[in-house]
Design a protein around this motif. Structure first.
Motif, PDB file in Angstrom:
ATOM      1  N   ASP A 129      -2.484   7.186  -7.324  1.00 14.86           N
ATOM      2  CA  ASP A 129      -3.776   6.518  -7.212  1.00 14.86           C
ATOM      3  C   ASP A 129      -3.622   5.491  -6.092  1.00 14.86           C
ATOM      4  O   ASP A 129      -3.089   4.402  -6.306  1.00 14.86           O
ATOM      5  N   ASN A 130      -4.072   5.854  -4.897  1.00 13.77           N
ATOM      6  CA  ASN A 130      -3.887   4.978  -3.745  1.00 13.77           C
ATOM      7  C   ASN A 130      -4.616   3.644  -3.912  1.00 13.77           C
ATOM      8  O   ASN A 130      -4.147   2.615  -3.446  1.00 13.77           O
ATOM      9  N   ALA A 131      -5.750   3.659  -4.589  1.00 12.81           N
ATOM     10  CA  ALA A 131      -6.514   2.425  -4.784  1.00 12.81           C
ATOM     11  C   ALA A 131      -5.749   1.421  -5.641  1.00 12.81           C
ATOM     12  O   ALA A 131      -5.888   0.208  -5.471  1.00 12.81           O
ATOM     13  N   LYS A 132      -4.934   1.941  -6.566  1.00 14.93           N
ATOM     14  CA  LYS A 132      -4.146   1.071  -7.451  1.00 14.93           C
ATOM     15  C   LYS A 132      -2.703   0.935  -6.987  1.00 14.93           C
ATOM     16  O   LYS A 132      -1.904   0.259  -7.641  1.00 14.93           O
ATOM     17  N   ASN A 133      -2.354   1.582  -5.879  1.00 14.22           N
ATOM     18  CA  ASN A 133      -0.977   1.564  -5.387  1.00 14.22           C
ATOM     19  C   ASN A 133       0.009   1.960  -6.479  1.00 14.22           C
ATOM     20  O   ASN A 133       1.057   1.322  -6.661  1.00 14.22           O
ATOM     21  N   SER A 163       0.829  -1.200   0.000  1.00 14.59           N
ATOM     22  CA  SER A 163       0.000   0.000   0.000  1.00 14.59           C
ATOM     23  C   SER A 163       0.864   1.251   0.000  1.00 14.59           C
ATOM     24  O   SER A 163       1.690   1.440   0.895  1.00 14.59           O
ATOM     25  N   ILE A 164       0.684   2.095  -1.012  1.00 13.45           N
ATOM     26  CA  ILE A 164       1.462   3.334  -1.035  1.00 13.45           C
ATOM     27  C   ILE A 164       0.979   4.312   0.020  1.00 13.45           C
ATOM     28  O   ILE A 164       1.642   5.296   0.299  1.00 13.45           O
ATOM     29  N   GLY A 165      -0.189   4.023   0.583  1.00 17.16           N
ATOM     30  CA  GLY A 165      -0.676   4.877   1.649  1.00 17.16           C
ATOM     31  C   GLY A 165       0.198   4.834   2.881  1.00 17.16           C
ATOM     32  O   GLY A 165       0.124   5.719   3.736  1.00 17.16           O
ATOM     33  N   SER A 166       1.037   3.798   2.980  1.00 16.24           N
ATOM     34  CA  SER A 166       1.917   3.686   4.139  1.00 16.24           C
ATOM     35  C   SER A 166       3.148   4.581   4.017  1.00 16.24           C
ATOM     36  O   SER A 166       3.870   4.782   4.995  1.00 16.24           O
ATOM     37  N   PHE A 167       3.370   5.118   2.830  1.00 15.62           N
ATOM     38  CA  PHE A 167       4.511   6.008   2.619  1.00 15.62           C
ATOM     39  C   PHE A 167       4.064   7.452   2.764  1.00 15.62           C
ATOM     40  O   PHE A 167       3.047   7.844   2.196  1.00 15.62           O
ATOM     41  N   TYR A 168       4.860   8.241   3.476  1.00 15.03           N
ATOM     42  CA  TYR A 168       4.546   9.657   3.567  1.00 15.03           C
ATOM     43  C   TYR A 168       4.694  10.318   2.206  1.00 15.03           C
ATOM     44  O   TYR A 168       3.889  11.141   1.804  1.00 15.03           O
ATOM     45  N   ALA A 169       5.775   9.933   1.485  1.00 13.17           N
ATOM     46  CA  ALA A 169       6.040  10.591   0.213  1.00 13.17           C
ATOM     47  C   ALA A 169       6.505   9.592  -0.838  1.00 13.17           C
ATOM     48  O   ALA A 169       7.171   8.605  -0.518  1.00 13.17           O
ATOM     49  N   MET A 170       6.111   9.868  -2.060  1.00 12.01           N
ATOM     50  CA  MET A 170       6.631   9.122  -3.204  1.00 12.01           C
ATOM     51  C   MET A 170       7.148  10.138  -4.217  1.00 12.01           C
ATOM     52  O   MET A 170       6.788  11.314  -4.168  1.00 12.01           O
ATOM     53  N   GLY A 171       8.007   9.655  -5.112  1.00 11.48           N
ATOM     54  CA  GLY A 171       8.576  10.603  -6.051  1.00 11.48           C
ATOM     55  C   GLY A 171       9.232   9.945  -7.239  1.00 11.48           C
ATOM     56  O   GLY A 171       9.191   8.713  -7.386  1.00 11.48           O
ATOM     57  N   THR A 188       3.168  13.884  -1.532  1.00 12.04           N
ATOM     58  CA  THR A 188       2.942  13.322  -0.201  1.00 12.04           C
ATOM     59  C   THR A 188       1.606  12.595  -0.158  1.00 12.04           C
ATOM     60  O   THR A 188       0.803  12.664  -1.100  1.00 12.04           O
ATOM     61  N   SER A 189       1.369  11.928   0.956  1.00  6.96           N
ATOM     62  CA  SER A 189       0.103  11.212   1.131  1.00  6.96           C
ATOM     63  C   SER A 189      -1.077  12.169   1.110  1.00  6.96           C
ATOM     64  O   SER A 189      -2.195  11.789   0.760  1.00  6.96           O
ATOM     65  N   GLY A 190      -0.816  13.433   1.436  1.00  3.00           N
ATOM     66  CA  GLY A 190      -1.877  14.431   1.410  1.00  3.00           C
ATOM     67  C   GLY A 190      -2.037  15.114   0.064  1.00  3.00           C
ATOM     68  O   GLY A 190      -2.930  15.945  -0.104  1.00  3.00           O
ATOM     69  N   GLY A 191      -1.180  14.758  -0.887  1.00  3.61           N
ATOM     70  CA  GLY A 191      -1.301  15.299  -2.238  1.00  3.61           C
ATOM     71  C   GLY A 191      -0.445  16.522  -2.526  1.00  3.61           C
ATOM     72  O   GLY A 191      -0.497  17.069  -3.628  1.00  3.61           O
ATOM     73  N   SER A 192       0.373  16.937  -1.562  1.00  2.77           N
ATOM     74  CA  SER A 192       1.264  18.066  -1.782  1.00  2.77           C
ATOM     75  C   SER A 192       2.391  17.657  -2.733  1.00  2.77           C
ATOM     76  O   SER A 192       2.975  16.584  -2.575  1.00  2.77           O
ATOM     77  N   THR A 193       2.694  18.529  -3.694  1.00  2.70           N
ATOM     78  CA  THR A 193       3.699  18.182  -4.709  1.00  2.70           C
ATOM     79  C   THR A 193       4.841  19.195  -4.729  1.00  2.70           C
ATOM     80  O   THR A 193       4.670  20.362  -4.353  1.00  2.70           O
TER      81      THR A 193
END
Length: 117
Positions: free
Chosen positions: A72-76, A27-35, A52-57
């Motif tokens: 897309d958190n549903a699709k990880n 689950s990518i929801g477990s990560f604070y940030a992706m990039g 970020t998990s909150g959508g800040s870019t």
């Protein structure tokens, strides 16, 4: 073990577009940030976009206005839409994830993007 798998790279002409995808094993929801980071031959690795998990870019100045990161958190899955590509965008692009925005804990294997006529 977290796995990040990139896809969508390839050869494109200057001015063209590509969309990169990064599928996470968990689950990518477990990560604070992706990039997304990139590295061109002979150059230092550059962090081009984060979300970020909150959508800040955030975006590197070199891609601001041309690249868009989304998740897309549903699709990880995390995406990088790249428009108005330039030859200097040629690099291996890596998906990243972690608990700190600018210091990733995990990296994918990378996907090659080549911008050339």
């Amino acid at each position: 073990q977290v796995q990040l798998v990139e896809s969508g790279g390839g050869l494109v002409q200057p001015g063209g577009s590509l969309r990169l995808s990064c599928a996470a094993s968990g689950s990518i929801g477990s990560f604070y940030a992706m990039g997304w980071s990139r590295q061109a031959p002979g150059k230092q690795r550059e962090l081009v976009a984060t979300i970020t998990s909150g959508g800040s870019t955030t975006y590197a100045n070199s891609v601001k206005g041309r690249f868009t990161i989304s998740r897309d958190n549903a699709k990880n899955t995390v995406y990088l839409q790249m428009n108005s590509l330039k030859p200097e965008d040629t690099a291996v692009y890596y998906c990243t994830a972690g608990q700190k925005r600018f210091i990733p804990d995990y990296w994918g294997q990378g996907t090659q993007v080549t911008v050339s006529s």
